[in-house]
Each structure stands twice: as C-alpha cells, then as structure tokens.
Motif scaffolding. Structure first.
Motif, mmCIF file in Angstrom:
data_model
loop_
_atom_site.group_PDB
_atom_site.id
_atom_site.type_symbol
_atom_site.label_atom_id
_atom_site.label_comp_id
_atom_site.label_asym_id
_atom_site.label_seq_id
_atom_site.Cartn_x
_atom_site.Cartn_y
_atom_site.Cartn_z
ATOM 1 N N VAL A 31 0.951 -1.196 0.264
ATOM 2 C CA VAL A 31 -0.129 -0.109 -0.157
ATOM 3 C C VAL A 31 1.053 1.171 0.042
ATOM 4 C CG1 VAL A 31 -1.784 1.129 1.028
ATOM 5 C CG2 VAL A 31 -1.459 -1.368 1.550
ATOM 6 N N GLY A 32 0.422 2.160 -0.791
ATOM 7 C CA GLY A 32 1.299 3.590 -0.697
ATOM 8 C C GLY A 32 0.551 4.609 -1.373
ATOM 9 N N CYS A 33 0.761 5.968 -1.045
ATOM 10 C CA CYS A 33 0.075 6.868 -1.945
ATOM 11 C C CYS A 33 0.597 7.130 -3.315
ATOM 12 C CB CYS A 33 0.487 8.433 -1.041
ATOM 13 S SG CYS A 33 2.187 8.774 -1.665
ATOM 14 N N SER A 34 -0.166 7.879 -3.941
ATOM 15 C CA SER A 34 0.354 7.959 -5.503
ATOM 16 C C SER A 34 1.473 8.545 -5.755
ATOM 17 C CB SER A 34 -1.004 9.122 -5.959
ATOM 18 O OG SER A 34 -0.757 9.342 -7.478
ATOM 19 N N ALA A 35 2.000 7.913 -6.444
ATOM 20 C CA ALA A 35 3.690 8.271 -7.065
ATOM 21 C C ALA A 35 4.465 7.476 -5.957
ATOM 22 C CB ALA A 35 3.705 9.576 -7.217
ATOM 23 N N ALA A 36 4.140 6.769 -5.159
ATOM 24 C CA ALA A 36 5.008 6.294 -4.249
ATOM 25 C C ALA A 36 6.021 5.040 -4.654
ATOM 26 C CB ALA A 36 4.313 5.525 -2.985
ATOM 27 N N GLY A 37 5.609 4.785 -5.927
ATOM 28 C CA GLY A 37 6.592 3.570 -6.571
ATOM 29 C C GLY A 37 6.125 2.115 -6.194
ATOM 30 N N LYS A 38 4.856 1.860 -6.267
ATOM 31 C CA LYS A 38 4.404 0.634 -5.618
ATOM 32 C C LYS A 38 4.827 -0.592 -6.953
ATOM 33 C CE LYS A 38 0.336 2.319 -5.201
ATOM 34 N NZ LYS A 38 0.518 3.686 -5.078
ATOM 35 N N SER A 39 4.426 -0.213 -8.422
ATOM 36 C CA SER A 39 4.529 -1.021 -9.319
ATOM 37 C C SER A 39 6.058 -0.994 -9.841
ATOM 38 C CB SER A 39 3.752 -0.604 -10.481
ATOM 39 O OG SER A 39 4.186 0.880 -10.729
ATOM 40 N N THR A 40 6.839 0.108 -9.335
ATOM 41 C CA THR A 40 8.141 0.083 -9.672
ATOM 42 C C THR A 40 8.800 -0.812 -8.763
ATOM 43 O OG1 THR A 40 8.108 2.520 -10.566
ATOM 44 C CG2 THR A 40 10.353 1.628 -9.776
ATOM 45 N N LEU A 41 8.444 -0.671 -7.553
ATOM 46 C CA LEU A 41 9.019 -1.780 -6.510
ATOM 47 C C LEU A 41 8.714 -3.164 -6.954
ATOM 48 C CD1 LEU A 41 10.517 -2.356 -3.861
ATOM 49 C CD2 LEU A 41 8.362 -1.575 -2.734
ATOM 50 N N CYS A 42 7.450 -3.558 -7.237
ATOM 51 C CA CYS A 42 7.174 -4.965 -7.577
ATOM 52 C C CYS A 42 8.080 -5.431 -8.479
ATOM 53 C CB CYS A 42 5.721 -5.002 -7.867
ATOM 54 S SG CYS A 42 4.559 -4.908 -6.731
ATOM 55 N N ALA A 43 8.154 -4.625 -9.797
ATOM 56 C CA ALA A 43 9.108 -4.810 -11.086
ATOM 57 C C ALA A 43 10.580 -5.008 -10.519
ATOM 58 C CB ALA A 43 8.876 -3.728 -11.838
ATOM 59 N N ALA A 44 10.995 -4.532 -9.504
ATOM 60 C CA ALA A 44 12.346 -4.522 -9.270
ATOM 61 C C ALA A 44 12.888 -5.765 -8.231
ATOM 62 C CB ALA A 44 12.771 -3.281 -8.157
ATOM 63 N N LEU A 45 11.683 -6.469 -7.618
ATOM 64 C CA LEU A 45 12.114 -7.623 -7.062
ATOM 65 C C LEU A 45 12.845 -8.665 -7.777
ATOM 66 C CD1 LEU A 45 8.635 -7.983 -5.062
ATOM 67 C CD2 LEU A 45 10.699 -6.995 -4.162
ATOM 68 N N ALA A 46 13.660 -9.699 -7.141
ATOM 69 C CA ALA A 46 14.314 -10.409 -7.885
ATOM 70 C C ALA A 46 13.559 -11.417 -8.460
ATOM 71 C CB ALA A 46 15.216 -11.106 -6.800
ATOM 72 N N PRO A 47 13.948 -12.200 -9.397
ATOM 73 C CA PRO A 47 12.846 -13.154 -10.183
ATOM 74 C C PRO A 47 12.691 -14.399 -9.367
ATOM 75 C CG PRO A 47 14.884 -12.554 -11.862
ATOM 76 C CD PRO A 47 15.292 -11.926 -10.334
#
Length: 251
Positions: A31-47
């Motif tokens: 959970v996070g506010c708008s522009a907090a980088g939620k989707s970016t963080l998910c994409a950055a997780l290790a495979p």
C-alpha cells in the motif's frame, strides 16, 4: 475456487490433501500513496520472489459508478480557475475506496493464487518443488480504505510505503513525479497537458494528499494487524531488498 464441476472439485480436494505445500501461497498487500513507486518496487524484486502481481488500479469502476468531488471548491486553484486538463478529467474521485470494485480485485487475487497452485502442481508432476515460485503481491493506493476488507483479508502481510506526509520537501518529490509522469492509466502527464507546477502542487495538497491521509495513513490502525513500513523515498534497490526480506521472512 469455482472448479466448474463436482469431479473437478473432488480432484482439487484430493490434490490439496496429497500436496498441501502447493496450496500454501502467501499474499502480500503493498500500500502507498500516489507516486510512491508501488509498481516500480514490484518490478524491481528478484526473479521468482513474486509469482504474480495484482494491481488494484485495474479495477476502478466506470466513472458514473464512482464517487465525485468538487474540483472548483475542493482545490484552491492559483488564479481561481480550474485548469483545462482538470476540467477534462472531470470530478470523478479516484482517490476514494468506493471507486474500486473490490469484489473483482479479490477475485483477481484468488485467480492469481490458483495460478501459482496450478504451476506448482504442474512442476511437481515432473519432480520439481511444490514451494516455488513464491508470493502473490496485491498493490494499491486504497487497500487500507473502508470497503477493501475482502482484499486485505486475503493478505498474510501488509506493507506500507511511508511517504513522509509531514515533510514538505519529500512531498514535493512525489507531486513532481506525479506531475511529470505519463502513461499512468493510459494518459499523458499533467505537465504535458499544460498544468503548471503551482496548479499541480495545489491539487496535490488540497486533494491527493488529503485523500491519502484519510483513506490510507489514518486507516492503518483499522487493518487489525501489524503493518510493516518501508521508506518510499529510499533507493529502489534498498526497498526491494527490504520487501524481499519481509516476504521470505514471513513477516
């Protein structure tokens, strides 16, 4: 799970009894506010860390079914006039939990879990591990809001991206990111649509940040459990490592 027939249901039950590890799929809410980088963080997780990601942004209701707010009265626009880009946007309140179809979002989480289970059973049939791949992540702005319980109840852990709400400099970094970001929900950035810095800053503080505090930060206690916190302003590699540690540690 609706498996479509009695026979299929029996087969699924037998599979669960014979391979219980395959059915142990953790769901983590991010959970996070708008522009907090939620989707970016998910994409950055290790495979392999996140087997599936469900984005609550995909389950907004049709505009006529969403709550509304008053663009002219709720935001103290510089100069007094509502910018053309916001007039075109309209008064749909997409920062209110009632704007999301939570039943559809919960169904998507269930489908993601079923997909992980099916993949594990298929791998197990050829001698692979019943415990890999890992977690389903459900990410969204409004998951702490009233009405989102059916999604939260599916989450074994909740993680909040802390936006430093009372820090003006850090808030500026967020609203500038949002102001210049294009492509979200298929739209050009507000900067590209002619909205000035001063206009977007006012929109952020009078509407976006206020809604986040009301339906996000102030609702954390209503989750009924501990909520892990990550600094949304930290480096993406640092946040990814911390989220992976939470996931792997079962926090």
């Amino acid at each position: 799970r609706n498996v479509g027939s009695v026979r299929a249901g029996v087969a699924r039950t037998v599979a669960a009894l014979e391979n219980p590890d395959a059915f142990r799929v953790r769901v983590v809410g991010l959970v996070g506010c708008s522009a907090a980088g939620k989707s970016t963080l998910c994409a950055a997780l290790a495979p392999g860390v996140a087997a599936r990601v469900v984005a609550c942004d995909d389950f907004y209701k049709k505009p006529n079914d969403c709550p509304a707010f008053d663009l002219a009265k709720d935001v103290a626009w510089p100069g007094g006039a509502v910018p053309e880009a916001f007039q075109a946007r309209g008064d749909v309140d997409l920062n209110h939990p009632d704007a999301v179809d939570w039943a559809a979002a919960a169904d998507a989480v269930d489908a993601a879990v079923d997909g992980v289970v099916d993949a594990r059973l298929n791998v197990a049939a050829f001698g692979g591990s019943l415990k890999s791949p890992g977690v389903v992540i459900c990410e969204g702005l409004l998951m702490l809001g009233a009405g989102a319980e059916r999604v939260r109840d599916r989450c074994a852990a909740l993680v909040l991206l802390d936006d430093a709400y009372d820090d003006a400099a850090k808030q500026e970094s967020l609203w500038r990111r949002k102001w210049t970001r294009g492509g979200h929900l298929g739209k050009a950035s507000y900067q590209a649509r002619g909205v000035t810095e001063a206009q977007y800053e006012r929109y952020w503080f009078d509407y976006v940040a206020k809604r986040w505090k009301e339906h996000g930060l102030d609702r954390a206690a209503a989750a009924g459990r501990a909520v892990a916190t990550l600094d949304c302003h930290a480096r993406i590699s640092e946040k990814a490592a911390q989220l992976e540690a939470i996931i792997r540690g079962g926090v």
